[in-house]
Write a protein that holds these residues in place. Structure first.
Motif, PDB file in Angstrom:
ATOM      1  N   ALA A 109      19.805 -38.192 -33.565  1.00  0.00           N
ATOM      2  CA  ALA A 109      20.380 -38.152 -32.213  1.00  0.00           C
ATOM      3  C   ALA A 109      21.444 -39.230 -32.029  1.00  0.00           C
ATOM      4  O   ALA A 109      22.429 -39.018 -31.322  1.00  0.00           O
ATOM      5  N   TYR A 110      21.235 -40.395 -32.651  1.00  0.00           N
ATOM      6  CA  TYR A 110      22.166 -41.530 -32.525  1.00  0.00           C
ATOM      7  C   TYR A 110      22.471 -42.092 -33.914  1.00  0.00           C
ATOM      8  O   TYR A 110      22.067 -43.206 -34.250  1.00  0.00           O
ATOM      9  N   PRO A 111      23.198 -41.335 -34.744  1.00  0.00           N
ATOM     10  CA  PRO A 111      23.374 -41.731 -36.145  1.00  0.00           C
ATOM     11  C   PRO A 111      24.072 -43.074 -36.359  1.00  0.00           C
ATOM     12  O   PRO A 111      23.782 -43.756 -37.338  1.00  0.00           O
ATOM     13  N   THR A 112      24.949 -43.461 -35.471  1.00  0.00           N
ATOM     14  CA  THR A 112      25.656 -44.736 -35.665  1.00  0.00           C
ATOM     15  C   THR A 112      25.087 -45.863 -34.819  1.00  0.00           C
ATOM     16  O   THR A 112      25.504 -47.007 -34.962  1.00  0.00           O
ATOM     17  N   LEU A 113      24.140 -45.569 -33.954  1.00  0.00           N
ATOM     18  CA  LEU A 113      23.627 -46.574 -33.024  1.00  0.00           C
ATOM     19  C   LEU A 113      22.197 -47.025 -33.306  1.00  0.00           C
ATOM     20  O   LEU A 113      21.773 -48.071 -32.820  1.00  0.00           O
ATOM     21  N   VAL A 114      21.442 -46.246 -34.068  1.00  0.00           N
ATOM     22  CA  VAL A 114      20.057 -46.591 -34.380  1.00  0.00           C
ATOM     23  C   VAL A 114      19.952 -46.916 -35.866  1.00  0.00           C
ATOM     24  O   VAL A 114      20.330 -46.101 -36.714  1.00  0.00           O
ATOM     25  N   GLU A 115      19.460 -48.112 -36.170  1.00  0.00           N
ATOM     26  CA  GLU A 115      19.181 -48.511 -37.550  1.00  0.00           C
ATOM     27  C   GLU A 115      17.678 -48.383 -37.762  1.00  0.00           C
ATOM     28  O   GLU A 115      16.895 -48.855 -36.937  1.00  0.00           O
ATOM     29  N   LEU A 116      17.280 -47.750 -38.841  1.00  0.00           N
ATOM     30  CA  LEU A 116      15.866 -47.553 -39.130  1.00  0.00           C
ATOM     31  C   LEU A 116      15.334 -48.659 -40.033  1.00  0.00           C
ATOM     32  O   LEU A 116      15.972 -49.026 -41.016  1.00  0.00           O
ATOM     33  N   LEU A 117      14.152 -49.165 -39.683  1.00  0.00           N
ATOM     34  CA  LEU A 117      13.435 -50.142 -40.496  1.00  0.00           C
ATOM     35  C   LEU A 117      12.011 -49.629 -40.681  1.00  0.00           C
ATOM     36  O   LEU A 117      11.354 -49.286 -39.695  1.00  0.00           O
ATOM     37  N   ARG A 122       7.410 -37.302 -29.540  1.00  0.00           N
ATOM     38  CA  ARG A 122       7.760 -35.890 -29.621  1.00  0.00           C
ATOM     39  C   ARG A 122       9.139 -35.779 -30.261  1.00  0.00           C
ATOM     40  O   ARG A 122      10.118 -36.281 -29.732  1.00  0.00           O
ATOM     41  N   GLN A 123       9.183 -35.121 -31.387  1.00  0.00           N
ATOM     42  CA  GLN A 123      10.418 -34.991 -32.152  1.00  0.00           C
ATOM     43  C   GLN A 123      11.521 -34.320 -31.335  1.00  0.00           C
ATOM     44  O   GLN A 123      12.679 -34.705 -31.408  1.00  0.00           O
ATOM     45  N   ASP A 124      11.150 -33.338 -30.504  1.00  0.00           N
ATOM     46  CA  ASP A 124      12.150 -32.580 -29.757  1.00  0.00           C
ATOM     47  C   ASP A 124      12.831 -33.399 -28.663  1.00  0.00           C
ATOM     48  O   ASP A 124      13.903 -33.035 -28.186  1.00  0.00           O
ATOM     49  N   SER A 125      12.227 -34.520 -28.245  1.00  0.00           N
ATOM     50  CA  SER A 125      12.846 -35.341 -27.196  1.00  0.00           C
ATOM     51  C   SER A 125      13.044 -36.790 -27.626  1.00  0.00           C
ATOM     52  O   SER A 125      13.206 -37.669 -26.792  1.00  0.00           O
ATOM     53  N   ALA A 126      13.060 -37.038 -28.925  1.00  0.00           N
ATOM     54  CA  ALA A 126      13.206 -38.405 -29.429  1.00  0.00           C
ATOM     55  C   ALA A 126      14.485 -39.063 -28.917  1.00  0.00           C
ATOM     56  O   ALA A 126      14.480 -40.230 -28.524  1.00  0.00           O
ATOM     57  N   GLY A 127      15.578 -38.333 -28.895  1.00  0.00           N
ATOM     58  CA  GLY A 127      16.842 -38.898 -28.418  1.00  0.00           C
ATOM     59  C   GLY A 127      16.754 -39.365 -26.979  1.00  0.00           C
ATOM     60  O   GLY A 127      17.190 -40.464 -26.637  1.00  0.00           O
ATOM     61  N   ALA A 128      16.162 -38.555 -26.111  1.00  0.00           N
ATOM     62  CA  ALA A 128      16.027 -38.911 -24.693  1.00  0.00           C
ATOM     63  C   ALA A 128      15.078 -40.092 -24.504  1.00  0.00           C
ATOM     64  O   ALA A 128      15.331 -40.974 -23.670  1.00  0.00           O
ATOM     65  N   ILE A 129      14.013 -40.140 -25.281  1.00  0.00           N
ATOM     66  CA  ILE A 129      13.048 -41.235 -25.162  1.00  0.00           C
ATOM     67  C   ILE A 129      13.675 -42.542 -25.611  1.00  0.00           C
ATOM     68  O   ILE A 129      13.528 -43.575 -24.955  1.00  0.00           O
ATOM     69  N   VAL A 130      14.411 -42.523 -26.710  1.00  0.00           N
ATOM     70  CA  VAL A 130      15.104 -43.730 -27.189  1.00  0.00           C
ATOM     71  C   VAL A 130      16.161 -44.154 -26.177  1.00  0.00           C
ATOM     72  O   VAL A 130      16.313 -45.341 -25.887  1.00  0.00           O
ATOM     73  N   LYS A 131      16.875 -43.201 -25.609  1.00  0.00           N
ATOM     74  CA  LYS A 131      17.911 -43.532 -24.614  1.00  0.00           C
ATOM     75  C   LYS A 131      17.300 -44.235 -23.405  1.00  0.00           C
ATOM     76  O   LYS A 131      17.855 -45.208 -22.898  1.00  0.00           O
TER      77      LYS A 131
END
Length: 124
Positions: free
Chosen positions: A40-48, A107-116
């Motif tokens: 959802a946010y490829p350039t804004l979220v770094e995964l650890l 919930r995978q389907d709303s991960a972008g909204a939850i992170v936002k």
């Protein structure tokens, strides 16, 4: 640069655009949530990752994934995964927030909204 012995808050000079999402890749719900948030946010979220092999997830998302080592865990006082790490906003923009996500958030389907919603973990 500060003088020797001087404490400096880097957030006084620059605000990072990215946030760090720490997760356990061995937990399917956390893994799927993190991958969906990265997409959802490829350039804004770094995964650890909190454990395991970051390269396994990196191959899946097509970008670097980092390991949350003990220094990171201690510095940000991480007690739970998944969590989002980043600065606050407004009067609290010089502070770091750690926002924990619970099972109902994964919930995978709303991960972008939850992170936002959690983007500025510290309210102004």
């Amino acid at each position: 640069m500060g003088r020797k012995g001087q404490r400096v808050n880097p957030l006084e000079k620059v605000q990072p655009l990215t946030r760090m999402l720490v997760f356990n890749p061995d937990n399917k719900a956390e893994h799927d949530f993190a991958v969906a948030a990265k997409r959802a946010y490829p350039t804004l979220v770094e995964l650890l990752v909190s454990r395991g092999d970051p390269d396994r997830v990196a191959k899946e998302v097509g970008t670097a994934v980092f390991y949350a080592n003990q220094k990171t865990v201690k510095r940000f006082q991480l007690n739970h995964t998944p969590c989002l790490i980043g600065p606050g906003q407004g009067a609290r923009q010089k502070l770091i927030a750690v926002t924990d996500f619970g099972p109902g958030d994964l919930r995978q389907d709303s991960a972008g909204a939850i992170v936002k919603r959690a983007w500025y973990g510290l309210a102004p």
